[in-house]
Design a protein around this motif. Structure first.
Motif, PDB file in Angstrom:
ATOM      1  N   LYS A 170      17.439  -6.218  -4.456  1.00 45.75           N
ATOM      2  CA  LYS A 170      18.068  -5.014  -4.949  1.00 45.75           C
ATOM      3  C   LYS A 170      16.902  -3.815  -5.140  1.00 45.75           C
ATOM      4  CE  LYS A 170      19.159  -3.135  -9.222  1.00 45.75           C
ATOM      5  NZ  LYS A 170      19.484  -3.196 -11.215  1.00 45.75           N
ATOM      6  N   ASP A 172      16.961   0.881  -9.138  1.00 43.59           N
ATOM      7  CA  ASP A 172      17.542   2.149  -9.346  1.00 43.59           C
ATOM      8  C   ASP A 172      16.800   2.937 -10.368  1.00 43.59           C
ATOM      9  OD1 ASP A 172      18.092   0.105 -10.919  1.00 43.59           O
ATOM     10  OD2 ASP A 172      20.318   0.245 -10.809  1.00 43.59           O
ATOM     11  N   SER A 212      13.321 -15.013 -12.126  1.00 41.55           N
ATOM     12  CA  SER A 212      11.960 -14.643 -11.484  1.00 41.55           C
ATOM     13  C   SER A 212      11.005 -14.199 -12.470  1.00 41.55           C
ATOM     14  CB  SER A 212      12.189 -13.656 -10.179  1.00 41.55           C
ATOM     15  OG  SER A 212      13.023 -14.280  -9.368  1.00 41.55           O
ATOM     16  N   THR A 235      17.796  -6.759 -20.625  1.00 41.06           N
ATOM     17  CA  THR A 235      18.719  -7.666 -21.107  1.00 41.06           C
ATOM     18  C   THR A 235      17.939  -9.048 -21.394  1.00 41.06           C
ATOM     19  OG1 THR A 235      20.592  -6.882 -19.920  1.00 41.06           O
ATOM     20  CG2 THR A 235      21.181  -8.679 -21.010  1.00 41.06           C
ATOM     21  N   LYS A 284      25.346 -15.668 -18.159  1.00 45.91           N
ATOM     22  CA  LYS A 284      24.585 -15.330 -17.182  1.00 45.91           C
ATOM     23  C   LYS A 284      24.010 -16.791 -16.875  1.00 45.91           C
ATOM     24  CE  LYS A 284      22.610 -11.302 -17.136  1.00 45.91           C
ATOM     25  NZ  LYS A 284      21.688  -9.995 -17.927  1.00 45.91           N
ATOM     26  N   ARG A 285      23.068 -16.649 -15.686  1.00 42.90           N
ATOM     27  CA  ARG A 285      22.390 -18.090 -15.421  1.00 42.90           C
ATOM     28  C   ARG A 285      21.175 -17.972 -16.286  1.00 42.90           C
ATOM     29  NH1 ARG A 285      18.807 -20.844 -12.159  1.00 42.90           N
ATOM     30  NH2 ARG A 285      19.464 -21.840 -10.711  1.00 42.90           N
TER      31      ARG A 285
END
Ligand code: NA7
Length: 545
Positions: free
Chosen positions: A155, A158, A196, A217, A333-334
């Motif tokens: 990604k 941003d 990660s 988060t 979430k994972r």
């Protein structure tokens, strides 16, 4: 105007199959094609095999699925001739293992490395696909296997000013392999606290002068299973690898898990719950211990228990509070896994910045500015994740029937049948993609199962006059409904902002991308399609009709 008869203008196939990507799925796809007597070419953008395990070469990268089942089982020798150093194998070792398998399978010569596929176009008249590479090569084939991985398209961060930073900048997803990154004595900022980030931060802290962690988060962090392999369990695997292989497909997540679903929290009184939770935490299997973990009451109890265990590992109360996820339930979430991450924040040179309170305003040439202060940095590490699943797919110009693009077909989010084929794209296959057990299962087991399904389908097509196979629209609609049905039963799946549902990428359609009906159910549906002659598909040019 050409006077050539139309037939001679038709392209003829250079080979039967093109496999794009040489990670877990790609290596097995190349072997399967050759094993079944098909001619095959492979393309890989990296300089070696490995896929995810090639690129994510950051310090601390390791698998959090146990090596007992995160491996190939298609040939006994890969189970018998390879020794894992740890239950949670490090990245370099998994990449070495994949090279070992690729070498033993003799598929390395089939792959053109350092070559990105730029376009895959279908020719409606001939039913063939034309694959174009960054190196200018064109290959025409009958079947395409896009083994491009689910988490392979980093990604773009941003954040304003990323390009202005004058220090060193690294992405966990493309960590340099050609040189050593020297973080000794440097002021390092890390952005991102997913799996990660959680793995890289303790390693950075061992070397850096200061570590500033920019967290948007917090995530659940539970213990790993890391440690030496149990010789008795390894011996049991080696006795009959093929039985293990079938057994893996009978499970929910494609894993060999002991202690799974030991209790229902609902059946236990308070003391019993406390004991069972403590046992599962100490035994490092809390994520899988309870059969009713998906029900709101039990899930809330498990979430609350993990939050308490997390908080008590961190000395500073503000930091402890902010490292705990209060915004989503366990499993939304994972969950991350680490035995050292939280304690890293007890070190005096490591500091947490809670971005919801003081967001990043911009990156500047010598650091990061938040609304509260400027942090002077020598290095920024981006652990900012991936444009999961569709990101990799859209990075290739894929055009099917009528010239329609994959981007158009997935305009409202992933759209496929059984995770592996898309209406309008005949004879094009997508292992490891959306709406399969995917990232909520053991990806190694999934790679073998899906590649078997794909090549059993190709076998069938080859035996039946080479018609073109594509799923029916109606099958896709119903598959999407089934995926949603199971997602609704998963705590937080539809309410948590996660990459599972595309929420990490601005503008990406919010569709939960993982089929949570379980591996066995998924495998049974695939087998039924093969057994019953593909009732969920259109078979164009079926000579038996
Ligand atoms: P993840 O799990 O997507 O984590 C990415 C992290 O980066 C996450 O904490 C994000 O916060 C954070 N992030 C992303 N963009 C920003 C910006 N702009 N500002 C601040 N923070 C940001 O990727 P991983 O590589 O850690 O793990 C991917 C999978 O690999 C993992 O699930 C395993 O399957 C293995 P957010 O949560 O979006 O607020």
């Amino acid at each position: 105007m050409s006077t050539m008869p139309r037939d001679t203008l038709k392209p003829s196939a250079d080979c039967d199959v093109v496999v794009i990507g040489a990670g877990f799925a790609g290596i097995y796809a190349l072997w399967s094609a050759r094993q079944r007597g098909l001619s095959v070419r492979g393309f890989e953008s990296a300089s070696d095999v490995g896929g995810t395990w090639f690129w994510n070469a950051y310090p601390g990268a390791r698998c959090d699925v146990a090596s007992y089942s995160y491996a190939y089982f298609f040939r006994d020798e890969f189970v018998r001739d390879w020794d894992w150093s740890d239950v949670c194998a490090p990245q370099q070792e998994i990449q070495r293992y994949l090279r070992f398998v690729a070498q033993r399978c003799g598929i390395l010569d089939l792959v053109t490395f350092d070559t990105r596929v730029s376009a895959v176009h279908h020719d409606e008249d001939s039913g063939l696909w034309t694959v174009r590479t960054s190196g200018g090569e064109t290959v025409v084939c009958r079947y395409v296997v896009l083994a491009i991985g689910a988490l392979s398209n980093p990604k773009a961060p941003d954040i304003d000013g990323v390009a202005s930073f004058k220090g060193e900048a690294y992405f966990t997803s493309t960590w340099p392999r050609d040189r050593t990154v020297d973080l000794r004595g440097k002021r390092v900022g890390v952005i991102g606290t997913g799996s990660s980030g959680v793995q890289v931060i303790p390693e950075v802290a061992k070397l850096a002068k200061t570590v500033t962690v920019f967290q948007r988060t917090a995530n659940f962090v539970v213990p790993t299973e890391s440690g030496p392999m149990d010789p008795a369990r390894v011996e049991a695997l080696r006795k009959d690898p093929q039985a293990v292989r079938s057994g893996l497909r009978e499970t929910y997540g494609g894993n060999l898990v002991t202690n799974m679903g030991q209790h229902r929290l609902h059946d236990l009184d308070q003391a019993g719950q406390d004991e069972a939770l403590a046992q599962a935490w100490a035994g490092k299997y809390i994520g899988l211990a309870f059969r009713d973990a998906h029900l709101p009451e039990a899930n809330a109890r498990i979430s609350e228990y993990i939050r308490a265990r997390m908080q008590e590992q961190v000395n500073d109360p503000w930091t402890a509070h902010h490292l705990v996820p209060w915004d989503h339930p366990f499993g939304g979430k994972r969950p991350c896994r680490s035995d050292v991450y939280l304690q890293t924040f007890n070190e005096p040179h490591v500091r947490l910045i809670a971005l919801p309170e003081t967001p990043i305003v911009r990156i500047v040439p010598d650091g990061i500015e938040t609304t509260a202060q400027k942090f002077d940095l020598d290095v920024i590490v981006y652990a900012t994740g991936f444009d999961a699943v569709s990101g990799a797919l859209f990075s290739i110009d894929i055009r099917g029937l009528g010239g329609a693009t994959m981007r158009q077909a997935w305009a409202d989010g992933p759209n496929n049948y059984l995770g592996t084929m898309v209406h309008g794209f005949p004879n094009l296959f997508l292992p490891s993609s959306a709406m399969s057990p995917s990232v909520l299962s053991n990806m190694a087991t999934l790679a073998e199962q899906q590649i078997d399904f794909i090549f059993d389908s190709i076998d069938w097509l080859e035996r039946n006059g080479r018609p073109r196979l594509q799923p029916r629209q109606a099958s896709q609609v119903s598959w999407r409904e089934q995926t949603l049905h199971y997602a609704q039963r998963r705590p937080g799946a539809l309410t948590t902002k996660s990459w599972y549902s595309g929420a990490n990428i601005p503008g990406k359609p919010r569709v939960f991308m993982v089929y949570c009906g379980g591996f066995k159910r998924y495998d049974d549906i695939c087998k039924a399609e093969l057994r019953d002659g593909f009732p969920g598909y259109d078979i164009v040019g079926d000579e038996r009709a």
